[in-house]
Design an enzyme around this catalytic site. Structure first.
Site, short mmCIF file in Angstrom:
data_model
loop_
_atom_site.label_atom_id
_atom_site.label_comp_id
_atom_site.label_asym_id
_atom_site.label_seq_id
_atom_site.Cartn_x
_atom_site.Cartn_y
_atom_site.Cartn_z
N HIS A 143 0.90 -0.95 -0.14
CA HIS A 143 -0.01 0.20 0.05
C HIS A 143 0.82 1.24 -0.03
O HIS A 143 1.78 1.31 0.89
CB HIS A 143 -0.75 -0.06 1.25
CG HIS A 143 -1.91 0.87 1.10
ND1 HIS A 143 -1.84 2.25 1.13
CD2 HIS A 143 -3.14 0.78 0.80
CE1 HIS A 143 -2.96 2.74 1.28
NE2 HIS A 143 -3.95 1.86 0.78
N ASP A 180 -8.03 -5.48 0.30
CA ASP A 180 -8.42 -6.22 -0.84
C ASP A 180 -8.15 -7.80 -0.77
O ASP A 180 -8.50 -8.64 -1.62
CB ASP A 180 -8.13 -5.81 -2.29
CG ASP A 180 -8.80 -4.41 -2.45
OD1 ASP A 180 -9.78 -4.32 -2.07
OD2 ASP A 180 -7.82 -3.61 -3.01
N1 CMC Z 1 4.15 -7.47 -4.47
C1 CMC Z 1 5.58 -7.54 -4.85
N2 CMC Z 1 6.48 -6.47 -4.74
C2 CMC Z 1 5.63 -5.29 -4.53
C3 CMC Z 1 4.38 -5.13 -4.23
C4 CMC Z 1 3.45 -6.26 -4.28
N3 CMC Z 1 2.17 -6.22 -4.06
N4 CMC Z 1 4.02 -3.89 -4.08
C5 CMC Z 1 4.95 -3.30 -4.01
N5 CMC Z 1 6.16 -4.12 -4.28
C6 CMC Z 1 7.65 -3.58 -4.41
C7 CMC Z 1 7.79 -2.76 -5.86
O1 CMC Z 1 8.25 -3.80 -6.65
C8 CMC Z 1 8.93 -1.93 -5.10
O2 CMC Z 1 10.14 -2.56 -5.30
P1 CMC Z 1 11.62 -1.67 -5.56
O3 CMC Z 1 11.70 -0.78 -4.43
O4 CMC Z 1 12.45 -2.75 -5.48
O5 CMC Z 1 11.31 -1.21 -6.84
C9 CMC Z 1 8.37 -1.64 -3.87
O6 CMC Z 1 7.70 -2.74 -3.51
C10 CMC Z 1 7.62 -0.34 -3.83
O7 CMC Z 1 6.63 -0.22 -4.61
P2 CMC Z 1 5.95 0.90 -5.39
O8 CMC Z 1 5.29 0.52 -6.67
O9 CMC Z 1 7.02 2.11 -5.39
O10 CMC Z 1 4.84 1.24 -4.24
P3 CMC Z 1 3.57 2.26 -4.50
O11 CMC Z 1 3.17 2.81 -3.21
O12 CMC Z 1 3.73 3.02 -5.93
O13 CMC Z 1 2.43 1.05 -4.66
C11 CMC Z 1 0.61 -0.31 -4.54
C12 CMC Z 1 1.42 0.54 -3.88
C13 CMC Z 1 -0.72 -0.62 -3.74
C14 CMC Z 1 0.23 0.34 -5.87
C15 CMC Z 1 1.61 -1.59 -4.63
O14 CMC Z 1 1.90 -2.02 -3.51
C16 CMC Z 1 0.83 -2.71 -5.72
O15 CMC Z 1 0.73 -2.73 -6.88
N6 CMC Z 1 -0.04 -3.66 -4.67
C17 CMC Z 1 -0.67 -4.64 -5.50
C18 CMC Z 1 -2.09 -4.22 -5.86
C19 CMC Z 1 -3.10 -3.90 -4.68
O16 CMC Z 1 -3.22 -4.64 -3.77
N7 CMC Z 1 -3.45 -2.80 -4.65
C20 CMC Z 1 -4.51 -2.46 -3.72
C21 CMC Z 1 -4.38 -1.26 -2.64
S1 CMC Z 1 -5.43 -0.98 -1.59
C22 CMC Z 1 -6.95 -0.55 -1.89
C23 CMC Z 1 -7.06 0.64 -2.41
O17 CMC Z 1 -6.61 1.57 -2.24
O18 CMC Z 1 -7.64 0.50 -3.62
#
Ligand code: CMC
Length: 430
Positions: free
Chosen positions: A306, A364
């Site tokens: 998140h 989720d």
């Molecule tokens: N699985 C594996 N690695 C992950 C994941 C994951 N679900 N989420 C983040 N990472 C890694 C990512 O690869 C990155 O690694 P590095 O620093 O080595 O490049 C690091 O963690 C930080 O990720 P980010 O993409 O910069 O983080 P963000 O804050 O931009 O993304 C997120 C947040 C929710 C989009 C992401 O964690 C994700 O895609 N999760 C899966 C989708 C999900 O479950 N979304 C629902 C969110 S809760 C409900 C809502 O708000 O709608």
């Protein structure tokens, strides 16, 4: 509240930027005058370090896994209250008295039907359309039906539009579902509560009585409460930005629905369940964990991570409990999906990659299994999220419109395209 200032130095230039503190949470550096004083913009494309507005509605402490609505914790609101009480709280700032609650429930309930002409609107879609596509269109179309609540300068019209949105979203969502599966629309029943009525509109058929299961209705209500608002997330910021131009509330909420649809946001519950089904059995989990860690593989564990929570999402804990209650009630003892989910959660929580990156299950992760058990197809999951989040969108929209300092949201950019160049007639281009 202006406290001290932060000093900003660049070469020989210096600017004093006011620091402001809220009631809780990090202070902000107010950069509104930065461009005027220094000719510089700030650059923060994902808004990781940017507070886009001032708000009194929802507070999140992501490091400690805390979510408060108007100061009340989500745990208490979901366990002890109900969804319409949470709606009242988000809209008006205080929990209602018994009398205020009765009046609010009555007012919402009186708006549950949609204009009969809207039925025709649905039939223009293909049956196999994704229900979110239908939602985006039908919610946007509401402003074509309710002209008498689109004047955003009139507080009464704003409130009527708010009640209409909260009341009609379940009806539209249920209609999208019924149309998708080829069953007749079921009209709302005002003797039922909000969650019961929604289950009824989704699962009743004209040819036999439908009995409401109170455990399942309570679970539905809790799912709505858990998703009611979540501070300045992508869809809420979309609603605020759309609203900042003076667009009517129905159009703004349609913009929020569109943004919510994405798999990184509201679409994650659908994606999480699809992922659990793809994994299938617990012995395949290591393969998927390895893929999630592989930089060359775009795969992510859906339902994990998140932007704000760097701890267990407080909503996920309540969702997990609700999920078990629903499966127990339905007598689902050995759901393979639940088994995979629990084992995946256990492994991910002890895996160094997930620990280092502070990736915990989010709301989720368990909501998909619960919704599936309640009888909803995956395509409906994000629709249910949209129904629940409508009150958050509308409360945030109202707060923005009622702010005397409100002006159109207009971000700037770091331009990296071609500098100015001369136009060349087509015959002279190489
Ligand atoms: N699985 C594996 N690695 C992950 C994941 C994951 N679900 N989420 C983040 N990472 C890694 C990512 O690869 C990155 O690694 P590095 O620093 O080595 O490049 C690091 O963690 C930080 O990720 P980010 O993409 O910069 O983080 P963000 O804050 O931009 O993304 C997120 C947040 C929710 C989009 C992401 O964690 C994700 O895609 N999760 C899966 C989708 C999900 O479950 N979304 C629902 C969110 S809760 C409900 C809502 O708000 O709608």
């Amino acid at each position: 509240m202006t406290d001290q200032s932060a000093k900003f130095t660049m070469d020989s230039e210096q600017a004093e930027l006011p620091r402001r503190s809220g009631t809780i949470g990090p202070e902000v550096v107010d950069v509104t005058q930065l461009y005027k004083d220094t000719g510089l913009f700030t650059f923060d494309p994902g808004f990781s370090s940017t507070a886009s507005c001032e708000s009194k509605i929802t507070y999140i402490d992501g490091d400690n896994g805390i979510l408060l609505h108007r100061g009340y914790s989500i745990d208490e609101l979901a366990e002890k209250g109900d969804y319409l009480e949470a709606c009242y709280l988000l809209l008006y700032g205080e929990l209602p008295t018994a009398r205020e609650k009765e009046d609010f429930v009555y007012r919402v309930t009186r708006h549950t039907m949609v204009h009969e002409q809207m039925n025709r609107f649905f039939t223009g879609f293909r049956r196999d359309a994704h229900p979110m596509a239908v939602m985006v269109a039908c919610v946007g179309a509401l402003s074509a039906f309710y002209h008498d609540s689109t004047d955003i300068a009139d507080p009464h019209q704003r409130m009527v539009a708010s009640l209409r949105m909260i009341a009609k979203m379940p009806t539209i969502a249920a209609m999208a579902y019924k149309y998708h599966i080829g069953q007749p629309f079921v009209y709302p029943r005002n003797d039922l509560d909000y969650a019961e009525n929604f289950l009824h509109m989704c699962f009743a058929v004209p040819c036999e009585p439908y009995e409401i299961n109170p455990v399942l209705a309570r679970a539905m209500d809790r799912i709505f409460t858990l998703h009611a608002d979540h501070e300045q997330n992508a869809s809420t910021s979309t609603v605020r930005l759309a609203g900042s131009s003076g667009a009517n509330p129905f159009a703004c909420i349609a913009a929020g629905v569109a943004c919510l649809w994405g798999p990184a946001h509201g679409g994650a519950n659908e994606a999480a369940l699809n992922m659990l089904m793809e994994i299938g059995t617990a012995d395949r989990i290591p393969e998927f964990i390895a893929r999630a860690k592989d930089k060359n593989d775009p795969f992510r564990l859906m339902g994990f991570g998140h932007r704000v929570y760097k701890n267990y999402d407080p909503r996920a804990k309540i969702m997990q409990k609700t999920c078990h209650e629903v499966l127990d009630e339905l007598g689902v003892r050995d759901d393979p999906l639940l088994e995979v989910a629990m084992e995946l959660e256990r492994i991910a929580l002890t895996d160094q990659y997930f620990i280092d990156k502070k990736l915990y299950p989010n709301v989720d992760f368990y909501s998909g299994i619960t919704l599936k058990a309640l009888g909803f197809p995956t395509a409906m999951f994000t629709v249910l999220f949209a129904v629940a989040r409508t009150v958050g969108w509308i409360a945030q929209w109202k707060e923005m419109i009622e702010d005397p300092k409100q002006r159109i949201g207009r971000p700037r950019q770091l331009y990296t395209g071609a500098p100015q160049r001369d136009y060349m007639p087509v015959q002279d281009r190489g």
